[in-house]
Write a protein that holds these residues in place. Sequence first.
Motif, short mmCIF file in Angstrom:
data_model
loop_
_atom_site.label_atom_id
_atom_site.label_comp_id
_atom_site.label_asym_id
_atom_site.label_seq_id
_atom_site.Cartn_x
_atom_site.Cartn_y
_atom_site.Cartn_z
N UNK A 12 0.91 -1.36 -0.03
CA UNK A 12 0.02 -0.17 0.12
C UNK A 12 0.83 1.28 -0.19
N UNK A 13 1.73 1.27 0.71
CA UNK A 13 2.80 2.58 0.98
C UNK A 13 3.65 2.88 -0.43
N UNK A 14 4.15 1.84 -0.82
CA UNK A 14 4.71 2.02 -1.92
C UNK A 14 4.22 1.95 -3.53
N UNK A 33 1.38 3.38 -3.33
CA UNK A 33 0.97 5.05 -3.31
C UNK A 33 2.07 5.77 -3.74
N UNK A 34 2.99 5.60 -3.45
CA UNK A 34 4.25 6.38 -3.87
C UNK A 34 4.39 6.30 -5.28
N UNK A 44 1.96 8.15 -6.89
CA UNK A 44 2.09 9.62 -7.02
C UNK A 44 3.12 10.03 -8.16
N UNK A 60 1.16 10.40 -11.30
CA UNK A 60 0.25 11.42 -11.40
C UNK A 60 1.06 12.76 -11.61
N UNK A 94 -4.74 0.62 5.67
CA UNK A 94 -3.79 -0.29 6.28
C UNK A 94 -4.32 -0.87 7.67
N UNK A 143 4.58 11.24 1.94
CA UNK A 143 3.23 11.28 1.21
C UNK A 143 2.49 12.43 1.30
N UNK A 186 1.57 17.86 -5.64
CA UNK A 186 0.82 17.56 -6.58
C UNK A 186 -0.45 18.28 -6.81
#
Lengths: 125, 223
Positions: A82-84, A86-87, A90, A93, B92, B199, B206
Amino acid sequence: MTRHVSATNDGRGDGGRRRWTVRAVALALAAGGLASAGAAPVPAAMQPPVIEEFVPIDELPEEDRLPAAPFLIAAYSIVWVLAFGYFWLLSRRQSAVERDLAALSRRLPVPDDDDTPGTAGEKQP
Amino acid sequence: MTWKTGRSPFASLAVGTVMFAAAPVVIAMAPYEATMGLAGKIFYFHVPAWIVMFAAIFVCGTASGIHLFRERPEADRLAVAAAEVTVLFGLMGLITGPLWGRVSWGTWWPWDVRTTLALILEMNFIAYLLLRKYGGPGSDKLAAGLALFGMFNVPIVYLSVNVWRTLHPPTTVVPNLPLTMGVPFLWCVLAYLALFLVMLGGRRQLEEQRASVDRLWLAYDED
């Protein structure tokens, strides 16, 4: 006369109101009873298990054994994904936005040095 | 990738990644909890996710409040970024929780007060994002209200385990952790926080760039 009729009606009204109140209370009680009867019982998992004897884990049938390691590894892996993920999303995008910016800056006339950033593209007299 | 401040996020990303990669080693050194054994170590991934989610909600709610009452578009952009990160960390927590519950409680999802409220909180911020995406003009103010509502829900979710005693341990567990468990827990919280900051910074950047593109399109259309 009017007062008398009204008083009589009031009397009936009181009786009727009382009856309705009794009915409403009975209905509410019945509904409450039904709701409590229909409500989900406390899940079995929330009740402490009754232990009558100790059973060594290797004597348990295969389907009852639940090793914790796969769950622990799954939890850690899912957080990583999930974390990476999302990176990665990101950065994709951001690349798309940078492409848009580049395309726009090619279309727009180059601003003079004294132009403020917000006025790029304004027609010069 | 650089942030508006000119600082590169790679340093924070590297710190977060290294800390997170080393987390299993640190967690392995922590003693087993008496009743849960190995499964109890999911705690080190599960609870920090919620802590960081609550931090993200606080950022989102505060920024939304500033946007709502002071009309600050930059606060609104920060709120959007924080809302997305909130949903991610909530996911999570919602995935690691059932994994832990299946082993420790014998059920994936007990529908107790804490789990149900946590699910509602997650849906609150999914609703926020949907509103921002499909809500049209004016949806920023509606969404800001929703974010404030979500922020005020956080104490209710947090304290619910003390008010309605269910399967979930009460809030006294974390403050009373012994040092041998507290240090790995703190390690994980810091690793999650480092990832959260990267993040949030990246997502905010962005949003700023998107606003610049919109401004440029408007300028282009006016020509």
